[in-house]
Design a protein around this motif. Structure first.
Motif, PDB file in Angstrom:
ATOM      1  N   TYR A 121       0.808  -1.222   0.000  1.00  0.00           N
ATOM      2  CA  TYR A 121       0.000   0.000   0.000  1.00  0.00           C
ATOM      3  C   TYR A 121       0.845   1.277   0.000  1.00  0.00           C
ATOM      4  N   LEU A 122       2.196   1.141   0.122  1.00  0.00           N
ATOM      5  CA  LEU A 122       3.086   2.302   0.048  1.00  0.00           C
ATOM      6  C   LEU A 122       3.763   2.420  -1.321  1.00  0.00           C
ATOM      7  N   LYS A 123       3.582   1.423  -2.165  1.00  0.00           N
ATOM      8  CA  LYS A 123       4.256   1.418  -3.465  1.00  0.00           C
ATOM      9  C   LYS A 123       3.593   2.362  -4.454  1.00  0.00           C
ATOM     10  N   ASP A 124       4.344   2.672  -5.506  1.00  0.00           N
ATOM     11  CA  ASP A 124       3.812   3.461  -6.620  1.00  0.00           C
ATOM     12  C   ASP A 124       2.933   2.546  -7.451  1.00  0.00           C
ATOM     13  N   ASN A 125       1.637   2.791  -7.435  1.00  0.00           N
ATOM     14  CA  ASN A 125       0.693   1.899  -8.106  1.00  0.00           C
ATOM     15  C   ASN A 125       0.371   2.305  -9.538  1.00  0.00           C
ATOM     16  N   ASN A 171      -4.341  -1.887  -3.555  1.00  0.00           N
ATOM     17  CA  ASN A 171      -3.298  -1.257  -2.765  1.00  0.00           C
ATOM     18  C   ASN A 171      -3.748   0.089  -2.212  1.00  0.00           C
ATOM     19  N   SER A 172      -4.429   0.859  -3.061  1.00  0.00           N
ATOM     20  CA  SER A 172      -4.910   2.168  -2.622  1.00  0.00           C
ATOM     21  C   SER A 172      -5.927   2.027  -1.504  1.00  0.00           C
ATOM     22  N   TYR A 189      -4.228   1.429   1.832  1.00  0.00           N
ATOM     23  CA  TYR A 189      -3.462   2.545   2.382  1.00  0.00           C
ATOM     24  C   TYR A 189      -4.370   3.431   3.223  1.00  0.00           C
ATOM     25  N   LYS A 190      -3.908   3.755   4.408  1.00  0.00           N
ATOM     26  CA  LYS A 190      -4.655   4.638   5.306  1.00  0.00           C
ATOM     27  C   LYS A 190      -4.130   6.063   5.128  1.00  0.00           C
ATOM     28  N   TYR A 191      -4.949   6.929   4.555  1.00  0.00           N
ATOM     29  CA  TYR A 191      -4.568   8.313   4.296  1.00  0.00           C
ATOM     30  C   TYR A 191      -4.679   9.097   5.611  1.00  0.00           C
ATOM     31  N   GLN A 198       0.040   2.822  11.078  1.00  0.00           N
ATOM     32  CA  GLN A 198       0.147   1.763  10.080  1.00  0.00           C
ATOM     33  C   GLN A 198       1.620   1.447   9.874  1.00  0.00           C
ATOM     34  N   TYR A 242       5.051   1.249   8.110  1.00  0.00           N
ATOM     35  CA  TYR A 242       5.754   1.898   7.005  1.00  0.00           C
ATOM     36  C   TYR A 242       7.061   1.177   6.674  1.00  0.00           C
TER      37      TYR A 242
END
Length: 440
Positions: A371-375, A385-386, A389-391, A402, A404
């Protein structure tokens, strides 16, 4: 007197620094990180495939010399402009001629722009399209940081090469070569310079070869010859020619004073730190060396206990560089006192060392959580993945817990704030974030 005599007089009237300029890469002194065999820049020059670039660094480090070498080796036209003296009309004229030469003769134009940081936005905008289209290959030269002083649109289209101050060994080599060169240098004067005088000029020049050349030339030309015709340059002559006295202590004492200065900063003793700083400068040490050590210690020994210490130290170094000696010692002294009086913490240096150790030793090539990668890459499940990810800004307080770090390092803690200075505030913020996380 014929034309050839006139040309000879004109050449001999040039300063030593100008006469001794390197004509090719083999003669070029210093900047090995840029022009070493096999380097990108050297390959580009030898193949005549150099793109737009900016040479950034202190005075006397070879920026203009390297640009002239490029001019002599390229098959294109070479145009020189000075950003201070040239306006938009001069730029447009150079671009139009470049466009014509490219269209009619398939010949590229290299535009050498000295002091390029002085180009304003209007001047830069007039040149930008020509750089984008490849009509002009820009070679900018500046002593200012181009990322801060130039139009970003120009910088983003250039490769920036940072020039470093020359080492004392490089400067001594250059001066020795000038002393024996009878055609371009000072060989005709039969100069015999004492080793300590040569060392003094090389050290006090502060990595500026032009300054060293000027001092050597002044010393040789103003020293009366001996009965046998030789010109003996002593340490006293060198001190007068470069206007700085030789260190009034030996090499061991120099390093002892420098060590005492650094440890006095760490020990929060402004009186001792100021004394050692003044002892070093009065003895002939370059104040910029002290300023650079101060900048390092503002992070190494103060760090996050007072982040403003780095701001004060770098500001003092900038002020010293711009105002010079001795006026620059005033802001430098203020910064020394500030760093001494600031609360101390080495948590930053400990965190850096621990993180660097793991970066070297822990191999986890695909350890970044999904969820931290460039998707944006094809083949990745960007939606999944998005969603995972917790914004942080979607949560109260702009924080959510979360993972990292990679799985192999997920429990690592590199930075542990102390209870001193601003780090006490950092510690409190961490406690508050944990409370927010429990509420979320």
């Amino acid at each position: 007197m014929d034309l050839f005599d006139l040309n000879g007089n004109e050449e001999s009237a040039k300063p030593l620094a100008e006469r001794m300029r390197a004509n090719n890469l083999n003669e070029f002194i210093g900047q090995r990180h840029i022009v070493a065999e096999g380097s990108l820049l050297r390959r580009a020059i030898s193949l005549d495939r150099l793109g737009s670039c900016i040479f950034w660094g202190p005075p006397g480090t070879g920026k203009t010399t390297l640009a002239n070498i490029i001019a002599s080796t390229t098959h294109g036209r070479f145009v020189k402009l000075n950003a201070v003296q040239s306006g938009v009309a001069d730029v447009k004229k150079a671009v139009e001629q470049a466009r014509s030469d490219l269209k009619m003769y398939n010949k590229r134009t290299y535009l050498m722009l000295d002091e390029c940081h002085r180009f304003n936005k209007t001047q830069s905008d007039s040149l930008l399209p020509a750089i984008e289209q490849g009509t002009v290959i820009l070679i900018g030269s500046t002593t200012e940081n181009p990322y801060a002083s130039m139009t970003p649109a120009i910088v983003s289209r250039c490769r920036v090469f940072e020039f470093k101050r020359l080492s004392e060994e490089d400067i001594k080599y250059a001066l020795t070569r000038a002393l024996v060169d009878k055609r371009k240098g000072l060989g005709a004067y039969k100069a015999d310079i004492h080793e300590d005088a040569l060392n003094h000029i090389a050290r006090v020049a502060g990595g500026d070869l032009r300054t060293a050349y000027n001092a050597l030339e002044l010393a040789v030309l103003t020293t009366p010859p001996q009965a046998d015709g030789t010109v003996k340059v002593t340490l006293a002559d060198a001190e007068q020619s470069i206007q700085r006295k030789a260190m009034s202590y030996n090499g061991d004492a120099y390093y002892d004073y420098l060590s005492a200065f650094c440890k006095s900063l760490r020990g929060s003793d402004p009186d001792a730190a100021l004394y050692y700083a003044m002892r070093l400068t009065e003895g002939g040490c370059d104040p910029m060396l002290i300023a650079r050590r101060l900048v390092i210690h503002s992070s190494e020994d103060v760090g996050m206990a007072d982040p403003n210490a780095l701001v004060v130290a770098t500001s003092a170094m900038y002020a010293l560089e711009k105002t010079g000696y001795p006026e620059g010692l005033i802001p430098l002294s203020a910064a020394i006192i500030y760093v001494c009086e600031a609360p101390k913490s080495n948590a930053v240096i400990k965190a850096m060392s621990a993180a660097a150790k793991d970066a070297r030793e822990v191999r986890d090539d695909d350890g970044v959580p999904p969820y931290l990668k460039d998707n944006s890459f094809s083949g990745r499940d960007g939606k999944a993945n998005s969603a995972a990810y917790k914004y942080p800004h979607d949560y109260a307080g702009g924080y959510v817990e979360q993972q990292y770090l990679p799985d192999k390092l997920k429990d690592r803690v590199y930075y542990t704030p102390t209870d001193y200075g601003f780090e006490k505030t950092v510690k409190q913020r961490r406690t508050e974030r944990k409370k927010i996380n429990n509420e979320n």
